[in-house]
Design a protein around this motif. Structure first.
Motif, PDB file in Angstrom:
ATOM      1  N   PHE A   7       7.492 -18.541 -83.868  1.00 56.54           N
ATOM      2  CA  PHE A   7       6.919 -19.651 -84.626  1.00 56.54           C
ATOM      3  C   PHE A   7       5.759 -20.283 -83.834  1.00 56.54           C
ATOM      4  O   PHE A   7       5.814 -20.398 -82.608  1.00 56.54           O
ATOM      5  CB  PHE A   7       7.980 -20.716 -84.919  1.00 56.54           C
ATOM      6  CG  PHE A   7       9.112 -20.202 -85.762  1.00 56.54           C
ATOM      7  CD1 PHE A   7       9.040 -20.219 -87.137  1.00 56.54           C
ATOM      8  CD2 PHE A   7      10.266 -19.674 -85.171  1.00 56.54           C
ATOM      9  CE1 PHE A   7      10.084 -19.747 -87.901  1.00 56.54           C
ATOM     10  CE2 PHE A   7      11.295 -19.201 -85.914  1.00 56.54           C
ATOM     11  CZ  PHE A   7      11.212 -19.231 -87.297  1.00 56.54           C
ATOM     12  N   VAL A  29       4.582 -18.381 -88.946  1.00 57.10           N
ATOM     13  CA  VAL A  29       5.680 -17.447 -88.711  1.00 57.10           C
ATOM     14  C   VAL A  29       5.107 -16.056 -88.467  1.00 57.10           C
ATOM     15  O   VAL A  29       4.242 -15.595 -89.218  1.00 57.10           O
ATOM     16  CB  VAL A  29       6.651 -17.397 -89.911  1.00 57.10           C
ATOM     17  CG1 VAL A  29       7.803 -16.433 -89.625  1.00 57.10           C
ATOM     18  CG2 VAL A  29       7.187 -18.784 -90.227  1.00 57.10           C
ATOM     19  N   HIS A  30       5.618 -15.429 -87.382  1.00 56.66           N
ATOM     20  CA  HIS A  30       5.211 -14.063 -87.063  1.00 56.66           C
ATOM     21  C   HIS A  30       6.452 -13.246 -86.754  1.00 56.66           C
ATOM     22  O   HIS A  30       7.474 -13.778 -86.289  1.00 56.66           O
ATOM     23  CB  HIS A  30       4.263 -14.050 -85.853  1.00 56.66           C
ATOM     24  CG  HIS A  30       2.965 -14.759 -86.124  1.00 56.66           C
ATOM     25  ND1 HIS A  30       1.854 -14.120 -86.608  1.00 56.66           N
ATOM     26  CD2 HIS A  30       2.620 -16.080 -85.979  1.00 56.66           C
ATOM     27  CE1 HIS A  30       0.873 -15.008 -86.744  1.00 56.66           C
ATOM     28  NE2 HIS A  30       1.311 -16.199 -86.367  1.00 56.66           N
ATOM     29  N   VAL A  76      12.021 -16.688 -95.532  1.00 58.13           N
ATOM     30  CA  VAL A  76      11.202 -16.305 -94.383  1.00 58.13           C
ATOM     31  C   VAL A  76      11.291 -14.803 -94.150  1.00 58.13           C
ATOM     32  O   VAL A  76      10.281 -14.126 -93.911  1.00 58.13           O
ATOM     33  CB  VAL A  76      11.633 -17.095 -93.123  1.00 58.13           C
ATOM     34  CG1 VAL A  76      10.894 -16.579 -91.897  1.00 58.13           C
ATOM     35  CG2 VAL A  76      11.371 -18.583 -93.319  1.00 58.13           C
ATOM     36  N   HIS A 127      12.496 -14.688 -85.325  1.00 55.80           N
ATOM     37  CA  HIS A 127      11.048 -14.737 -85.559  1.00 55.80           C
ATOM     38  C   HIS A 127      10.363 -15.593 -84.475  1.00 55.80           C
ATOM     39  O   HIS A 127      11.019 -16.347 -83.743  1.00 55.80           O
ATOM     40  CB  HIS A 127      10.755 -15.328 -86.937  1.00 55.80           C
ATOM     41  CG  HIS A 127      11.485 -14.660 -88.061  1.00 55.80           C
ATOM     42  ND1 HIS A 127      11.135 -13.434 -88.557  1.00 55.80           N
ATOM     43  CD2 HIS A 127      12.582 -15.054 -88.775  1.00 55.80           C
ATOM     44  CE1 HIS A 127      11.956 -13.100 -89.525  1.00 55.80           C
ATOM     45  NE2 HIS A 127      12.862 -14.066 -89.676  1.00 55.80           N
ATOM     46  N   TYR A 176      12.174 -24.794 -91.431  1.00 51.47           N
ATOM     47  CA  TYR A 176      12.475 -24.454 -90.042  1.00 51.47           C
ATOM     48  C   TYR A 176      13.845 -25.010 -89.646  1.00 51.47           C
ATOM     49  O   TYR A 176      14.642 -24.332 -88.987  1.00 51.47           O
ATOM     50  CB  TYR A 176      11.370 -25.016 -89.144  1.00 51.47           C
ATOM     51  CG  TYR A 176      11.569 -24.694 -87.675  1.00 51.47           C
ATOM     52  CD1 TYR A 176      11.257 -23.442 -87.167  1.00 51.47           C
ATOM     53  CD2 TYR A 176      12.096 -25.661 -86.793  1.00 51.47           C
ATOM     54  CE1 TYR A 176      11.460 -23.149 -85.827  1.00 51.47           C
ATOM     55  CE2 TYR A 176      12.293 -25.377 -85.456  1.00 51.47           C
ATOM     56  CZ  TYR A 176      11.968 -24.125 -84.974  1.00 51.47           C
ATOM     57  OH  TYR A 176      12.173 -23.842 -83.654  1.00 51.47           O
ATOM     58  N   TYR A 211       4.722 -24.794 -89.538  1.00 46.17           N
ATOM     59  CA  TYR A 211       4.927 -23.763 -88.531  1.00 46.17           C
ATOM     60  C   TYR A 211       4.371 -22.448 -89.072  1.00 46.17           C
ATOM     61  O   TYR A 211       4.600 -22.096 -90.236  1.00 46.17           O
ATOM     62  CB  TYR A 211       6.411 -23.563 -88.208  1.00 46.17           C
ATOM     63  CG  TYR A 211       7.058 -24.740 -87.546  1.00 46.17           C
ATOM     64  CD1 TYR A 211       7.117 -24.834 -86.149  1.00 46.17           C
ATOM     65  CD2 TYR A 211       7.626 -25.762 -88.312  1.00 46.17           C
ATOM     66  CE1 TYR A 211       7.732 -25.927 -85.543  1.00 46.17           C
ATOM     67  CE2 TYR A 211       8.237 -26.849 -87.705  1.00 46.17           C
ATOM     68  CZ  TYR A 211       8.280 -26.931 -86.322  1.00 46.17           C
ATOM     69  OH  TYR A 211       8.883 -28.006 -85.714  1.00 46.17           O
ATOM     70  N   PRO A 220      16.750 -18.718 -86.636  1.00 51.40           N
ATOM     71  CA  PRO A 220      15.314 -18.815 -86.328  1.00 51.40           C
ATOM     72  C   PRO A 220      14.897 -17.902 -85.176  1.00 51.40           C
ATOM     73  O   PRO A 220      13.718 -17.557 -85.038  1.00 51.40           O
ATOM     74  CB  PRO A 220      15.134 -20.298 -85.981  1.00 51.40           C
ATOM     75  CG  PRO A 220      16.474 -20.741 -85.516  1.00 51.40           C
ATOM     76  CD  PRO A 220      17.464 -19.976 -86.333  1.00 51.40           C
TER      77      PRO A 220
END
Length: 556
Positions: A531, A551-552, A439, A529, A520, A549, A526
């Motif tokens: 989601f 992801v940004h 990720v 980030h 995830y 999901y 986690p």
């Protein structure tokens, strides 16, 4: 966060360094092996050279030294043995025989005045009767030219032992091999130096009467006397107490051997001198002193110089030979190494490590292992549209430009590229943090693309490059497939197929990055980030829906 990122970067550098160390090429290994063999052979040659040359010459030097010492000892004795001849003559004088019966000063003054001691180089004269009484005795110091009384302990020794010394001389140490009387060394506690004494009967000239007494001459082994002999032989000679060797275990052992066998002991003093010890024994075979002879080590010096010269020559020849061998190894293995390295560019080294293989030479068809891995698929958006405006060569250069910019980011996040499929990348992330690594890598790729698009870093104008990334994780089989003449490394399992399907869904849900529920759940961090819950999606070819999901990057 900055410190954690820094630690992560350092760990990455450390792992990269370890990988580089493990990737030591075959040529280097062969060079090290040859160097090791050369060092062993060269060391062995030095040892053998020392054994055959230096050691054997050392034995020869010691043998010559012992022979020289024995020659010195014989000279010391022979220099005193003239007393044997002198005493044999005087013992058969009628005047001497008569003097024992009836002492008179005329005989002494005529025959044993000061000149007698000087001319004959004698220190002591003793006359004894057969019953052991001292008829007359006199000592003379040849250095001070003065008479001195003979020590009572010396007189007592011969009073008690003169008869048995001659009568049973085969039981005693007859140093001079005296055929008539007996001769040997003596040192009593009162004497500073050992003395060489000769004992004989006094007979009449016709030998028709029984012996009526003993005549004894003595020669003291003073430093001055030994110095004169040493000067004649060009050696330094001295007499030392046997206890000088008893100060060390080795010395005690050598002394015991000398007493038992009568051998000599050679002691290297330094590179210039040797000391050789020969044992002096008294009439009763007891050790009373060590005759030490100091010898020059001219032979040793010559041998050492020759050995150094020969070993230096051997070293130079060996170095030239080693250089030639190293060049030959380089020429022989350079091409093979380049071929091997070229093959390893097609099969990632990390892939071989996951298969527990050291290099590509160990890979065989059917090799496989099960691993938990995060699989990342990356595809360039609108590649077909972009390629229409480019020539075939331009297409090729464009793809390489994009892949060249993005691929290092995967490596920086502990991943590696398994294969390129046209304009797509398939990357694998092994290890416990595989989900986070994958990720983080995807987010970093998007950031890099933003910078590249702003600076127009591509090989064509006006269009920006965008990608879609799909990530899935889980257990899969990693191994070598194909046939004997054509092998390929790959990963097989539903995890791979699902990752490819997830990447294709990025267009549908207008997300640059999509991850599965398994990714995830597997993430350790986690919270770094943001989601977007896409929900469960049924994909083509799959019966069970997969929760996805988006992801940004989390805004700071």
């Amino acid at each position: 966060i900055f410190n954690k990122l820094k630690r992560s970067s350092n760990q990455c550098k450390k792992r990269t360094s370890i990988k580089r160390m493990k990737m030591m090429n075959l040529r280097t290994k062969y060079v090290i092996a040859v160097l090791s063999i050369w060092l062993v052979l060269f060391g062995a040659s030095f040892f053998i050279a020392k054994k055959l040359i230096v050691t054997d010459f050392e034995h020869l030097e010691y043998s010559d030294a012992v022979e020289a010492s024995q020659r010195v000892a014989r000279t010391v004795i022979s220099d005193s043995q003239y007393i044997d001849v002198l005493i044999a003559d005087l013992a058969y004088w009628d005047d001497t025989y008569n003097y024992i019966q009836k002492p008179n000063n005329e005989y002494i003054n005529t025959n044993y005045a000061e000149d007698f001691f000087k001319d004959k180089n004698i220190n002591e004269v003793i006359f004894l009767s057969m019953d052991g009484n001292v008829i007359w005795s006199q000592g003379y110091n040849l250095q001070t030219n003065k008479f001195y009384p003979i020590d009572p302990s010396v007189l007592d020794y011969f009073k008690k032992n003169a008869l048995s010394l001659i009568k049973y001389k085969e039981k005693y140490n007859n140093s001079g091999n005296n055929a008539v009387g007996i001769s040997g060394f003596l040192q009593l506690p009162s004497q500073p130096y050992p003395g060489y004494y000769v004992v004989n009967y006094t007979d009449d000239s016709n030998e028709n009467k029984d012996p009526n007494g003993f005549i004894i001459f003595g020669k003291t082994l003073t430093p001055e006397f030994l110095k004169k002999i040493g000067h004649k032989l060009d050696y330094t000679i001295s007499v030392q107490a046997p206890s000088i060797l008893a100060t060390t275990p080795e010395g005690k052992k050598e002394l015991a051997e000398m007493i038992d066998s009568g051998s000599s002991y050679v002691e290297p003093i330094n590179n210039q001198r040797l000391a050789v010890y020969s044992l002096l024994k008294d009439f009763e075979f007891k050790p009373i002193g060590l005759l030490r002879t100091d010898l020059s080590r001219d032979m040793h010096q010559s041998i050492q110089k020759a050995a150094v010269r020969n070993q230096t020559l051997l070293f130079i020849v060996s170095m030239v030979g080693l250089l030639l061998i190293a060049i030959l190894i380089y020429l022989l293995f350079r091409k093979q190494e380049r071929i091997t390295n070229s093959f390893e560019r097609f099969v990632p080294h990390e892939f071989l490590e996951l298969l527990n293989k050291k290099n590509i030479l160990e890979v065989a068809l059917g090799d496989n292992l099960k691993h938990t891995i995060a699989v990342l698929f990356l595809d360039i958006r609108n590649f077909t549209t972009i390629s229409e405006s480019l020539t075939p060569q331009g297409n090729f250069d464009f793809v390489n430009s994009v892949l060249k910019q993005l691929s290092p980011i995967i490596v920086e996040h502990q991943g590696f590229i398994d294969k390129f499929v046209g304009d797509a990348i398939m990357a694998l992330f092994p290890g416990e943090t595989c989900a986070d690594d994958a990720v983080n890598s995807a987010v970093a790729i998007l950031k890099k693309l933003t910078v590249l698009n702003k600076t127009n870093s591509w090989l064509f104008a006006s269009q920006e490059v965008h990608v879609g990334i799909g990530i899935n994780s889980g257990a899969l089989m990693l191994g070598i497939v194909g046939e004997t003449n054509r092998l390929e490394s790959t990963v097989i399992g539903d995890v791979v197929n699902t990752a490819a399907r997830i990447e294709s869904m990025t267009k549908t849900y207008e997300q640059n990055i999509l991850i599965s529920e398994s990714v995830y759940q597997a993430m350790k961090r986690p919270e770094r980030h943001e989601f977007i819950d896409i929900g469960e999606v049924t994909m083509k070819g799959k019966l069970m829906p997969v929760k996805l999901y988006g992801v940004h990057e989390k805004e700071s």
